[in-house]
Design an enzyme around this catalytic site. Structure first.
Site, PDB file in Angstrom:
ATOM      1  N   ARG A 197       0.776  -1.239   0.000  1.00 17.18           N
ATOM      2  CA  ARG A 197       0.000   0.000   0.000  1.00 17.18           C
ATOM      3  C   ARG A 197       0.809   1.293   0.000  1.00 17.18           C
ATOM      4  O   ARG A 197       0.241   2.368   0.092  1.00 17.18           O
ATOM      5  CB  ARG A 197      -0.996   0.015   1.156  1.00 17.18           C
ATOM      6  CG  ARG A 197      -1.923  -1.177   1.133  1.00 17.18           C
ATOM      7  CD  ARG A 197      -3.043  -1.106   2.091  1.00 17.18           C
ATOM      8  NE  ARG A 197      -2.604  -0.868   3.448  1.00 17.18           N
ATOM      9  CZ  ARG A 197      -3.429  -0.578   4.438  1.00 17.18           C
ATOM     10  NH1 ARG A 197      -4.716  -0.488   4.219  1.00 17.18           N
ATOM     11  NH2 ARG A 197      -2.975  -0.376   5.648  1.00 17.18           N
ATOM     12  N   ASP A 198       2.115   1.241  -0.125  1.00 16.06           N
ATOM     13  CA  ASP A 198       2.908   2.466  -0.249  1.00 16.06           C
ATOM     14  C   ASP A 198       4.087   2.218  -1.184  1.00 16.06           C
ATOM     15  O   ASP A 198       5.212   2.630  -0.906  1.00 16.06           O
ATOM     16  CB  ASP A 198       3.381   2.947   1.117  1.00 16.06           C
ATOM     17  CG  ASP A 198       3.830   4.408   1.096  1.00 16.06           C
ATOM     18  OD1 ASP A 198       3.387   5.161   0.193  1.00 16.06           O
ATOM     19  OD2 ASP A 198       4.628   4.803   1.963  1.00 16.06           O
ATOM     20  N   LEU A 199       3.806   1.532  -2.286  1.00 14.13           N
ATOM     21  CA  LEU A 199       4.848   1.245  -3.260  1.00 14.13           C
ATOM     22  C   LEU A 199       5.163   2.518  -4.026  1.00 14.13           C
ATOM     23  O   LEU A 199       4.301   3.097  -4.678  1.00 14.13           O
ATOM     24  CB  LEU A 199       4.372   0.145  -4.220  1.00 14.13           C
ATOM     25  CG  LEU A 199       5.435  -0.446  -5.129  1.00 14.13           C
ATOM     26  CD1 LEU A 199       6.471  -1.219  -4.309  1.00 14.13           C
ATOM     27  CD2 LEU A 199       4.801  -1.358  -6.165  1.00 14.13           C
ATOM     28  N   ASN A 250      10.664   4.035  -1.621  1.00 12.40           N
ATOM     29  CA  ASN A 250      10.661   2.861  -0.740  1.00 12.40           C
ATOM     30  C   ASN A 250      11.323   1.650  -1.386  1.00 12.40           C
ATOM     31  O   ASN A 250      11.302   0.558  -0.832  1.00 12.40           O
ATOM     32  CB  ASN A 250       9.230   2.494  -0.332  1.00 12.40           C
ATOM     33  CG  ASN A 250       8.652   3.474   0.654  1.00 12.40           C
ATOM     34  OD1 ASN A 250       9.378   4.229   1.286  1.00 12.40           O
ATOM     35  ND2 ASN A 250       7.343   3.482   0.782  1.00 12.40           N
ATOM     36  N   SER A 301       0.933   7.079  -0.535  1.00 13.73           N
ATOM     37  CA  SER A 301       1.409   8.344  -1.093  1.00 13.73           C
ATOM     38  C   SER A 301       0.492   8.751  -2.228  1.00 13.73           C
ATOM     39  O   SER A 301       0.221   7.958  -3.133  1.00 13.73           O
ATOM     40  CB  SER A 301       2.841   8.198  -1.597  1.00 13.73           C
ATOM     41  OG  SER A 301       3.683   7.889  -0.510  1.00 13.73           O
TER      42      SER A 301
END
Length: 150
Positions: free
Chosen positions: A81-83, A87, A118
């Site tokens: 959920r924050d690829l 990161n 993001s």
């Protein structure tokens, strides 16, 4: 907090996930000792490319690394959920290593409704708050591929 990292070096560790060597804390902070990933962020690699376009072979290689990583996470019912390129770090051998599992969630039920990630990489189902599963990671991957190409 979900920490998907190896507690120690072993054959069970996946090189695509940063290794957590230890933790400690004081009254104010939690400290985590992680691997040193010398290659920097994928974001820097994208920005360093000539005319901000990466070589096609590099795009294919990094995409393959990320797809392999997502397969590992999704097999364990984890939605990252924050690829985003910030990161995704590049190790000394040029492979992708994922860091920052702050928004990762084990999704065993059909959907989750948390609004997180993001903004530039959010899938429509997160924005619309209709519920989402781990497939939102592939939306983010599509945006990353676009950024690497263009």
């Amino acid at each position: 907090m979900l920490i998907l990292a190896c507690r120690q070096k072993s054959n069970e560790c996946n090189p695509s996930v940063v290794t957590l060597h230890g933790t400690c804390s004081d009254i104010s902070y939690l400290y985590m000792l992680l691997d040193c990933i010398p290659g920097g962020e994928l974001r820097s690699k994208i920005l360093e490319s000539k005319n901000n376009k990466m070589n096609t072979k590099d795009v294919q290689f990094y995409t393959g690394c990320i797809v392999s990583l997502l397969a590992l996470l999704h097999l364990k019912s984890i939605a990252f959920r924050d690829l985003k390129p910030e990161n995704l770090l590049i190790d000394g051998d040029g492979y992708i290593v994922v860091v920052d599992f702050g928004f990762a969630k084990i999704v065993k039920s059909k959907k989750t409704y948390t609004f997180c990630g993001s903004v530039e990489y959010l899938a429509p189902e997160i924005i619309l708050r209709r519920g989402h599963d781990s497939s939102v990671d592939f939306w983010s991957l599509g945006i990353i591929i676009y950024e690497m190409i263009y």
